[in-house]
Design a protein around this motif. Structure first.
Motif, PDB file in Angstrom:
ATOM      1  N   GLU A   7      29.206  35.032  45.646  1.00 60.58           N
ATOM      2  CA  GLU A   7      29.999  34.734  46.837  1.00 60.58           C
ATOM      3  C   GLU A   7      30.195  33.241  47.086  1.00 60.58           C
ATOM      4  O   GLU A   7      31.308  32.809  47.386  1.00 60.58           O
ATOM      5  CB  GLU A   7      29.371  35.411  48.062  1.00 60.58           C
ATOM      6  CG  GLU A   7      29.471  36.930  48.032  1.00 60.58           C
ATOM      7  CD  GLU A   7      28.917  37.571  49.294  1.00 60.58           C
ATOM      8  OE1 GLU A   7      28.544  36.825  50.223  1.00 60.58           O
ATOM      9  OE2 GLU A   7      28.869  38.808  49.339  1.00 60.58           O
ATOM     10  N   ALA A  10      32.851  32.011  44.785  1.00 63.16           N
ATOM     11  CA  ALA A  10      34.179  32.507  45.161  1.00 63.16           C
ATOM     12  C   ALA A  10      34.777  31.645  46.262  1.00 63.16           C
ATOM     13  O   ALA A  10      35.971  31.316  46.244  1.00 63.16           O
ATOM     14  CB  ALA A  10      34.089  33.966  45.609  1.00 63.16           C
ATOM     15  N   ASP A  11      33.957  31.253  47.232  1.00 64.02           N
ATOM     16  CA  ASP A  11      34.443  30.395  48.310  1.00 64.02           C
ATOM     17  C   ASP A  11      34.783  28.995  47.804  1.00 64.02           C
ATOM     18  O   ASP A  11      35.780  28.389  48.216  1.00 64.02           O
ATOM     19  CB  ASP A  11      33.391  30.296  49.416  1.00 64.02           C
ATOM     20  CG  ASP A  11      33.238  31.596  50.190  1.00 64.02           C
ATOM     21  OD1 ASP A  11      34.193  32.416  50.172  1.00 64.02           O
ATOM     22  OD2 ASP A  11      32.181  31.799  50.810  1.00 64.02           O
ATOM     23  N   LEU A  91      44.853  33.845  45.051  1.00 64.48           N
ATOM     24  CA  LEU A  91      43.741  34.037  45.982  1.00 64.48           C
ATOM     25  C   LEU A  91      43.993  33.365  47.324  1.00 64.48           C
ATOM     26  O   LEU A  91      43.960  34.042  48.360  1.00 64.48           O
ATOM     27  CB  LEU A  91      42.436  33.543  45.341  1.00 64.48           C
ATOM     28  CG  LEU A  91      41.167  33.614  46.205  1.00 64.48           C
ATOM     29  CD1 LEU A  91      40.940  35.006  46.755  1.00 64.48           C
ATOM     30  CD2 LEU A  91      39.953  33.144  45.389  1.00 64.48           C
ATOM     31  N   TRP A 173      36.863  29.463  36.508  1.00 60.08           N
ATOM     32  CA  TRP A 173      36.044  29.946  37.618  1.00 60.08           C
ATOM     33  C   TRP A 173      34.576  29.564  37.403  1.00 60.08           C
ATOM     34  O   TRP A 173      33.921  29.024  38.297  1.00 60.08           O
ATOM     35  CB  TRP A 173      36.192  31.467  37.721  1.00 60.08           C
ATOM     36  CG  TRP A 173      35.599  32.097  38.945  1.00 60.08           C
ATOM     37  CD1 TRP A 173      34.278  32.308  39.216  1.00 60.08           C
ATOM     38  CD2 TRP A 173      36.320  32.620  40.083  1.00 60.08           C
ATOM     39  NE1 TRP A 173      34.110  32.935  40.422  1.00 60.08           N
ATOM     40  CE2 TRP A 173      35.345  33.143  40.979  1.00 60.08           C
ATOM     41  CE3 TRP A 173      37.654  32.720  40.417  1.00 60.08           C
ATOM     42  CZ2 TRP A 173      35.690  33.741  42.198  1.00 60.08           C
ATOM     43  CZ3 TRP A 173      38.008  33.323  41.616  1.00 60.08           C
ATOM     44  CH2 TRP A 173      37.035  33.820  42.497  1.00 60.08           C
ATOM     45  N   ALA A 245      41.746  36.334  39.833  1.00 59.78           N
ATOM     46  CA  ALA A 245      41.383  35.669  41.093  1.00 59.78           C
ATOM     47  C   ALA A 245      41.282  36.672  42.241  1.00 59.78           C
ATOM     48  O   ALA A 245      40.342  36.613  43.050  1.00 59.78           O
ATOM     49  CB  ALA A 245      42.400  34.584  41.421  1.00 59.78           C
ATOM     50  N   LEU A 248      38.063  39.040  41.659  1.00 53.85           N
ATOM     51  CA  LEU A 248      36.788  38.399  41.984  1.00 53.85           C
ATOM     52  C   LEU A 248      36.709  38.019  43.458  1.00 53.85           C
ATOM     53  O   LEU A 248      35.655  38.148  44.090  1.00 53.85           O
ATOM     54  CB  LEU A 248      36.598  37.153  41.108  1.00 53.85           C
ATOM     55  CG  LEU A 248      36.406  37.423  39.614  1.00 53.85           C
ATOM     56  CD1 LEU A 248      36.336  36.111  38.850  1.00 53.85           C
ATOM     57  CD2 LEU A 248      35.148  38.248  39.368  1.00 53.85           C
ATOM     58  N   GLY A 249      37.833  37.567  44.012  1.00 59.12           N
ATOM     59  CA  GLY A 249      37.846  37.213  45.430  1.00 59.12           C
ATOM     60  C   GLY A 249      37.552  38.413  46.312  1.00 59.12           C
ATOM     61  O   GLY A 249      36.738  38.345  47.246  1.00 59.12           O
ATOM     62  N   HIS A 252      33.880  39.638  45.988  1.00 58.75           N
ATOM     63  CA  HIS A 252      32.899  38.774  46.623  1.00 58.75           C
ATOM     64  C   HIS A 252      33.202  38.508  48.106  1.00 58.75           C
ATOM     65  O   HIS A 252      32.613  37.591  48.714  1.00 58.75           O
ATOM     66  CB  HIS A 252      32.792  37.449  45.871  1.00 58.75           C
ATOM     67  CG  HIS A 252      32.141  37.569  44.539  1.00 58.75           C
ATOM     68  ND1 HIS A 252      30.864  38.078  44.369  1.00 58.75           N
ATOM     69  CD2 HIS A 252      32.572  37.263  43.279  1.00 58.75           C
ATOM     70  CE1 HIS A 252      30.531  38.069  43.091  1.00 58.75           C
ATOM     71  NE2 HIS A 252      31.553  37.601  42.403  1.00 58.75           N
ATOM     72  N   ALA A 254      35.812  37.299  49.722  1.00 59.73           N
ATOM     73  CA  ALA A 254      36.452  36.042  50.097  1.00 59.73           C
ATOM     74  C   ALA A 254      37.521  36.232  51.172  1.00 59.73           C
ATOM     75  O   ALA A 254      37.797  35.311  51.945  1.00 59.73           O
ATOM     76  CB  ALA A 254      37.077  35.383  48.860  1.00 59.73           C
TER      77      ALA A 254
END
Length: 258
Positions: A7, A10-11, A91, A173, A245, A248-249, A252, A254
């Protein structure tokens, strides 16, 4: 040490992408040209590593992929702007931090700047006689590579472009979570080696490999074939990078934390 995976990463990536999406015109142009140059250097490394080697050997492809990864290492360490990494602007777009118009502007600007940087490398490499390296084997593999790329079908180019940029964006990433130069370099190696060894299509790498093939043998590598390859590989790259993107975003959280 702060966590740079999951996480938090991701941020970090989302914040960096939002900043890239709002970059000023001149910085984006200069850094885009720089990225085109750097990926072009990776393309040269790929050709030199492949020159004179058995073309059907898996070890040859792995070595060439490892050599090419130097290009993305340079991009990640210098902070240059690479179109295929910008595909992950999907994202911050989904988060509402970048507008559709801003996304189109950023992508178009960086794509053109990457092209300029790539063509500079091609022109200088040809002028320097680099294609005649390894007793002419560099020129031979450059022509062979370009001819194989323009011969691929449309569906193959799109699918190959999707897979290529999934791997490139995974490399970006992971490297974004590294806090040292060594960490960024290590993060890039495996995904980039894999995508190159598998013969996948990266639009920005092709901006060097295809024009170089044309410069060496215009009849075998026509401009129309180059344009078709770049258009379809670009589309595939956008889909692959954008999908990674968002995947994964979302995974996690985001979007919830934005």
């Amino acid at each position: 040490m702060a966590d740079t995976t999951g996480e938090p990463l991701a941020d970090t990536v989302a914040d960096a992408l939002a900043e890239r999406g709002s970059a000023g015109t001149m910085p984006a142009l200069w850094l885009g040209i720089a990225a085109g140059l750097q990926i072009g250097f990776g393309g040269i490394a790929y050709l030199v590593a492949s020159a004179g080697m058995p073309s059907g050997a898996g070890a040859t492809h792995l070595l060439a992929g490892l050599a090419f990864s130097a290009g993305l290492m340079l991009v990640m360490v210098t902070g240059a702007h690479l179109f295929t990494g910008h595909a992950m602007l999907s994202l911050p777009l989904a988060q509402g931090r970048v507008t559709g118009a801003g996304l189109a502007r950023a992508l178009g600007l960086v794509w053109l700047a990457n092209l300029v940087g790539s063509l500079i490398v091609v022109a200088l490499f040809v002028a320097a006689g680099g294609a005649e390296g390894v007793d002419g084997a560099v020129a031979a593999i450059a022509r062979e590579t370009a001819m194989s790329k323009v011969a691929k079908s449309g569906g193959t180019l799109i699918a190959s472009g999707i897979l290529a940029n999934m791997l490139v964006c995974l490399a970006v990433w992971m490297a974004s979570g590294a806090t040292t130069v060594a960490g960024k370099i290590v993060a890039v190696i495996a995904p980039i080696t894999l995508f190159v060894a598998a013969g996948l299509e990266h639009s920005i790498a092709n901006m060097t490999l295809l024009p170089l093939g044309w410069a060496l043998d215009p009849a075998a590598v026509p401009i129309s074939g180059i344009a078709r390859n770049l258009a379809l590989s670009t589309l595939g790259n956008l889909i692959g990078g954008g999908a990674i993107a968002l995947l994964l975003g979302a995974g996690h959280g985001a979007f919830e934390r934005n």
